[in-house]
Design a protein around this motif. Structure first.
Motif, PDB file in Angstrom:
ATOM      1  N   GLU A  88       0.838  -1.192   0.000  1.00 29.74           N
ATOM      2  CA  GLU A  88       0.000   0.000   0.000  1.00 29.74           C
ATOM      3  C   GLU A  88       0.885   1.258   0.000  1.00 29.74           C
ATOM      4  O   GLU A  88       1.952   1.286   0.611  1.00 29.74           O
ATOM      5  CB  GLU A  88      -0.962   0.018   1.190  1.00 29.74           C
ATOM      6  CG  GLU A  88      -0.312   0.061   2.555  1.00 29.74           C
ATOM      7  CD  GLU A  88      -0.105  -1.329   3.137  1.00 29.74           C
ATOM      8  OE1 GLU A  88      -0.451  -1.535   4.313  1.00 29.74           O
ATOM      9  OE2 GLU A  88       0.425  -2.199   2.416  1.00 29.74           O
ATOM     10  N   PRO A  89       0.471   2.312  -0.707  1.00 32.59           N
ATOM     11  CA  PRO A  89       1.291   3.535  -0.776  1.00 32.59           C
ATOM     12  C   PRO A  89       1.327   4.285   0.553  1.00 32.59           C
ATOM     13  O   PRO A  89       0.511   4.030   1.448  1.00 32.59           O
ATOM     14  CB  PRO A  89       0.585   4.366  -1.861  1.00 32.59           C
ATOM     15  CG  PRO A  89      -0.824   3.884  -1.840  1.00 32.59           C
ATOM     16  CD  PRO A  89      -0.753   2.425  -1.506  1.00 32.59           C
ATOM     17  N   ILE A  90       2.291   5.179   0.670  1.00 28.16           N
ATOM     18  CA  ILE A  90       2.394   6.072   1.834  1.00 28.16           C
ATOM     19  C   ILE A  90       2.098   7.495   1.345  1.00 28.16           C
ATOM     20  O   ILE A  90       2.644   7.923   0.325  1.00 28.16           O
ATOM     21  CB  ILE A  90       3.800   6.036   2.464  1.00 28.16           C
ATOM     22  CG1 ILE A  90       4.167   4.614   2.887  1.00 28.16           C
ATOM     23  CG2 ILE A  90       3.870   6.979   3.658  1.00 28.16           C
ATOM     24  CD1 ILE A  90       5.587   4.489   3.425  1.00 28.16           C
ATOM     25  N   GLU A  91       1.255   8.200   2.073  1.00 33.46           N
ATOM     26  CA  GLU A  91       0.917   9.572   1.690  1.00 33.46           C
ATOM     27  C   GLU A  91       1.121  10.502   2.882  1.00 33.46           C
ATOM     28  O   GLU A  91       0.658  10.225   3.988  1.00 33.46           O
ATOM     29  CB  GLU A  91      -0.529   9.655   1.206  1.00 33.46           C
ATOM     30  CG  GLU A  91      -0.903  11.012   0.632  1.00 33.46           C
ATOM     31  CD  GLU A  91      -2.262  11.011  -0.035  1.00 33.46           C
ATOM     32  OE1 GLU A  91      -2.640  12.028  -0.646  1.00 33.46           O
ATOM     33  OE2 GLU A  91      -2.972   9.974   0.057  1.00 33.46           O
ATOM     34  N   TYR A  92       1.857  11.586   2.650  1.00 36.51           N
ATOM     35  CA  TYR A  92       2.105  12.585   3.688  1.00 36.51           C
ATOM     36  C   TYR A  92       1.547  13.939   3.236  1.00 36.51           C
ATOM     37  O   TYR A  92       1.895  14.435   2.163  1.00 36.51           O
ATOM     38  CB  TYR A  92       3.612  12.756   3.944  1.00 36.51           C
ATOM     39  CG  TYR A  92       4.327  11.510   4.394  1.00 36.51           C
ATOM     40  CD1 TYR A  92       4.256  11.083   5.710  1.00 36.51           C
ATOM     41  CD2 TYR A  92       5.097  10.763   3.502  1.00 36.51           C
ATOM     42  CE1 TYR A  92       4.923   9.935   6.132  1.00 36.51           C
ATOM     43  CE2 TYR A  92       5.771   9.628   3.911  1.00 36.51           C
ATOM     44  CZ  TYR A  92       5.679   9.216   5.226  1.00 36.51           C
ATOM     45  OH  TYR A  92       6.346   8.089   5.636  1.00 36.51           O
ATOM     46  N   ASN A  93       0.697  14.511   4.068  1.00 37.25           N
ATOM     47  CA  ASN A  93       0.220  15.871   3.833  1.00 37.25           C
ATOM     48  C   ASN A  93       0.850  16.766   4.894  1.00 37.25           C
ATOM     49  O   ASN A  93       0.300  16.972   5.975  1.00 37.25           O
ATOM     50  CB  ASN A  93      -1.314  15.929   3.910  1.00 37.25           C
ATOM     51  CG  ASN A  93      -1.968  15.237   2.735  1.00 37.25           C
ATOM     52  OD1 ASN A  93      -1.727  15.604   1.590  1.00 37.25           O
ATOM     53  ND2 ASN A  93      -2.779  14.229   3.009  1.00 37.25           N
ATOM     54  N   LEU A  94       2.049  17.269   4.571  1.00 39.24           N
ATOM     55  CA  LEU A  94       2.827  18.056   5.514  1.00 39.24           C
ATOM     56  C   LEU A  94       2.630  19.552   5.272  1.00 39.24           C
ATOM     57  O   LEU A  94       2.093  19.957   4.248  1.00 39.24           O
ATOM     58  CB  LEU A  94       4.311  17.691   5.382  1.00 39.24           C
ATOM     59  CG  LEU A  94       4.627  16.183   5.409  1.00 39.24           C
ATOM     60  CD1 LEU A  94       6.121  15.972   5.207  1.00 39.24           C
ATOM     61  CD2 LEU A  94       4.145  15.550   6.695  1.00 39.24           C
ATOM     62  N   HIS A  98       3.393  17.936  -0.109  1.00 39.80           N
ATOM     63  CA  HIS A  98       2.587  16.717  -0.206  1.00 39.80           C
ATOM     64  C   HIS A  98       3.487  15.653  -0.814  1.00 39.80           C
ATOM     65  O   HIS A  98       4.079  15.856  -1.879  1.00 39.80           O
ATOM     66  CB  HIS A  98       1.353  16.931  -1.087  1.00 39.80           C
ATOM     67  CG  HIS A  98       0.575  15.672  -1.323  1.00 39.80           C
ATOM     68  ND1 HIS A  98       0.763  14.868  -2.439  1.00 39.80           N
ATOM     69  CD2 HIS A  98      -0.363  15.045  -0.571  1.00 39.80           C
ATOM     70  CE1 HIS A  98      -0.039  13.832  -2.366  1.00 39.80           C
ATOM     71  NE2 HIS A  98      -0.739  13.904  -1.252  1.00 39.80           N
ATOM     72  N   ILE A  99       3.611  14.506  -0.131  1.00 38.24           N
ATOM     73  CA  ILE A  99       4.538  13.461  -0.557  1.00 38.24           C
ATOM     74  C   ILE A  99       3.800  12.136  -0.691  1.00 38.24           C
ATOM     75  O   ILE A  99       3.041  11.746   0.201  1.00 38.24           O
ATOM     76  CB  ILE A  99       5.706  13.314   0.438  1.00 38.24           C
ATOM     77  CG1 ILE A  99       6.446  14.649   0.601  1.00 38.24           C
ATOM     78  CG2 ILE A  99       6.669  12.220  -0.011  1.00 38.24           C
ATOM     79  CD1 ILE A  99       7.526  14.632   1.659  1.00 38.24           C
ATOM     80  N   MET A 100       4.033  11.461  -1.810  1.00 39.02           N
ATOM     81  CA  MET A 100       3.442  10.150  -2.057  1.00 39.02           C
ATOM     82  C   MET A 100       4.559   9.172  -2.394  1.00 39.02           C
ATOM     83  O   MET A 100       5.428   9.463  -3.221  1.00 39.02           O
ATOM     84  CB  MET A 100       2.444  10.218  -3.214  1.00 39.02           C
ATOM     85  CG  MET A 100       1.854   8.879  -3.626  1.00 39.02           C
ATOM     86  SD  MET A 100       0.603   8.263  -2.482  1.00 39.02           S
ATOM     87  CE  MET A 100      -0.801   9.289  -2.989  1.00 39.02           C
ATOM     88  N   VAL A 101       4.535   8.008  -1.740  1.00 36.53           N
ATOM     89  CA  VAL A 101       5.521   6.960  -1.996  1.00 36.53           C
ATOM     90  C   VAL A 101       4.771   5.703  -2.435  1.00 36.53           C
ATOM     91  O   VAL A 101       3.852   5.251  -1.739  1.00 36.53           O
ATOM     92  CB  VAL A 101       6.371   6.644  -0.749  1.00 36.53           C
ATOM     93  CG1 VAL A 101       7.484   5.654  -1.094  1.00 36.53           C
ATOM     94  CG2 VAL A 101       6.952   7.915  -0.143  1.00 36.53           C
ATOM     95  N   GLN A 102       5.154   5.154  -3.588  1.00 34.70           N
ATOM     96  CA  GLN A 102       4.505   3.966  -4.111  1.00 34.70           C
ATOM     97  C   GLN A 102       5.537   2.939  -4.554  1.00 34.70           C
ATOM     98  O   GLN A 102       6.570   3.297  -5.119  1.00 34.70           O
ATOM     99  CB  GLN A 102       3.603   4.314  -5.301  1.00 34.70           C
ATOM    100  CG  GLN A 102       2.385   5.148  -4.924  1.00 34.70           C
ATOM    101  CD  GLN A 102       1.513   5.475  -6.114  1.00 34.70           C
ATOM    102  OE1 GLN A 102       1.957   6.128  -7.050  1.00 34.70           O
ATOM    103  NE2 GLN A 102       0.275   5.023  -6.086  1.00 34.70           N
ATOM    104  N   GLY A 103       5.262   1.670  -4.280  1.00 35.04           N
ATOM    105  CA  GLY A 103       6.165   0.601  -4.672  1.00 35.04           C
ATOM    106  C   GLY A 103       5.731  -0.064  -5.956  1.00 35.04           C
ATOM    107  O   GLY A 103       4.687   0.261  -6.526  1.00 35.04           O
ATOM    108  N   GLY A 104       6.525  -1.000  -6.431  1.00 37.84           N
ATOM    109  CA  GLY A 104       6.203  -1.728  -7.646  1.00 37.84           C
ATOM    110  C   GLY A 104       5.000  -2.640  -7.444  1.00 37.84           C
ATOM    111  O   GLY A 104       4.780  -3.169  -6.348  1.00 37.84           O
ATOM    112  N   THR A 181      11.956   0.387  -8.337  1.00 33.05           N
ATOM    113  CA  THR A 181      10.549   0.578  -8.683  1.00 33.05           C
ATOM    114  C   THR A 181       9.787   1.450  -7.682  1.00 33.05           C
ATOM    115  O   THR A 181       8.651   1.821  -7.942  1.00 33.05           O
ATOM    116  CB  THR A 181       9.826  -0.784  -8.805  1.00 33.05           C
ATOM    117  OG1 THR A 181       9.977  -1.520  -7.585  1.00 33.05           O
ATOM    118  CG2 THR A 181      10.395  -1.586  -9.963  1.00 33.05           C
ATOM    119  N   THR A 182      10.407   1.754  -6.552  1.00 35.25           N
ATOM    120  CA  THR A 182       9.762   2.655  -5.585  1.00 35.25           C
ATOM    121  C   THR A 182       9.854   4.081  -6.086  1.00 35.25           C
ATOM    122  O   THR A 182      10.942   4.589  -6.359  1.00 35.25           O
ATOM    123  CB  THR A 182      10.433   2.542  -4.203  1.00 35.25           C
ATOM    124  OG1 THR A 182      10.248   1.217  -3.693  1.00 35.25           O
ATOM    125  CG2 THR A 182       9.828   3.539  -3.216  1.00 35.25           C
TER     126      THR A 182
END
Length: 327
Positions: A88-94, A98-104, A181-182
């Motif tokens: 599952e992706p990681i989402e930061y609303n700082l 705004h940061i989104m991390v997604q894997g393969g 792939t991240t």
């Protein structure tokens, strides 16, 4: 026969002289301004071609060189904190981005233990640039580092303080797949320190295995442009030194806390609210259950503290709110 000429997509520079002279061609005024400030002697000589070839194929041993980390990524988790890959992706609303991390899709997101290879890459580049700048001060020009690294597997495992057992060879290949792939996407809101855009932790990679044993014999890793330019093109790169015992931390949460402490506390101290740590960890767990676990995690550090840092539980909520150092 391998071509020793190294083209650089971002600027076509080969030597430090080319790099400084190229500031007039740079469209980014901030980078141009920084490069203009670099002070060095003009009495240069071109290094021999053989010197450049040795740099490409025989990277210096790094086990005695301090570990560097990218400071703009140290206050968040751009990876899963467990040993198993996260899907599952990681989402930061700082406040600053705004940061989104997604894997393969097939392999999942890089873990904090996979990130050791990224640290090796950062440390290698930083070491190479420090060496080059020493040559510049002597009045000698030198070639810029190549845009790919070719560490021996043994050297990489030694640097990450891992044994040479067969299992670590297998884990290494999976780590490279997840790192490549991240994807990290950052949209800046009000920040001078964050990067902006989408990027991966490492570029393309190539693995050669031995037919007899099936073990990895050679690795080539392409350095992403954002990493390369962030160290080579900047006079004072935004990297911080990590204690080598960081690699010995067995729990992902302990590594995460050490990174937070290293960025905000430095050689002094810092205080974080529990909500902020929860927010920056990227966890999907319910806060109540996570809180119970983080208490146990911190309690375990009384007998075996983090390298260079002591972590304690602060119950004075008012003091925490006043001292919290997050943006």
């Amino acid at each position: 026969m391998t071509d020793t000429k190294q083209p650089y997509v971002s600027d076509n520079c080969e030597t430090y002289t080319d790099l400084e002279d190229s500031h007039e061609k740079i469209k980014n005024p901030e980078l141009a301004s920084i490069l203009k400030k670099v002070n060095r002697s003009r009495n240069y000589r071109k290094p021999p071609i053989d010197n450049k070839q040795l740099d490409i194929f025989e990277p210096p041993p790094l086990t005695d060189i301090s570990t560097k980390d990218e400071i703009s990524l140290m206050d968040i988790a751009v990876f899963g904190l467990g040993r198993k890959p996260r899907f599952e992706p990681i989402e930061y609303n700082l406040k600053d981005a705004h940061i989104m991390v997604q894997g393969g899709t097939n392999c999942g997101m890089a873990t904090i233990f996979d990130y050791d290879i990224f640290l090796y890459m950062i440390s290698y580049l930083t070491n190479e640039m420090n060496r080059i700048k020493k040559e510049i001060k002597k009045g000698n020009d030198d070639y810029l580092p190549p845009r790919s690294i070719k560490p021996s597997v043994a050297e990489l495992l030694n640097y990450c303080r891992r044994d040479h057992g067969g299992e670590n060879y297998k884990l290494l290949e999976k780590s490279l797949e997840r790192l490549s792939t991240t994807k990290i996407s950052i949209t800046k809101v009000n920040s001078k320190n964050r990067r902006n855009g989408m990027f991966s932790l490492i570029g393309d990679y190539n693995i050669t295995t031995q037919k007899e044993t099936g073990r990895i014999s050679d690795i080539t890793i392409s350095i992403p442009e954002w990493v390369y330019d962030g160290i080579v093109r900047i006079e004072n790169p935004t990297v911080l030194t990590l204690n080598p015992d960081y690699f010995l931390l067995d729990k992902g949460t302990h590594r995460f806390l050490h990174r937070l402490a290293r960025k905000a506390a430095g050689k002094t101290e810092a205080t974080y609210s529990l909500e902020k740590i929860y927010e920056r960890s990227g966890t999907t767990r319910v806060f109540r259950r996570w809180k119970s676990d983080i208490k146990s995690t911190i309690a375990a550090l009384k007998e075996n503290p983090l390298p260079e840092y002591s972590i304690s539980w602060e119950t004075n909520l008012e003091a925490v709110e006043k001292k919290d150092l997050y943006p």
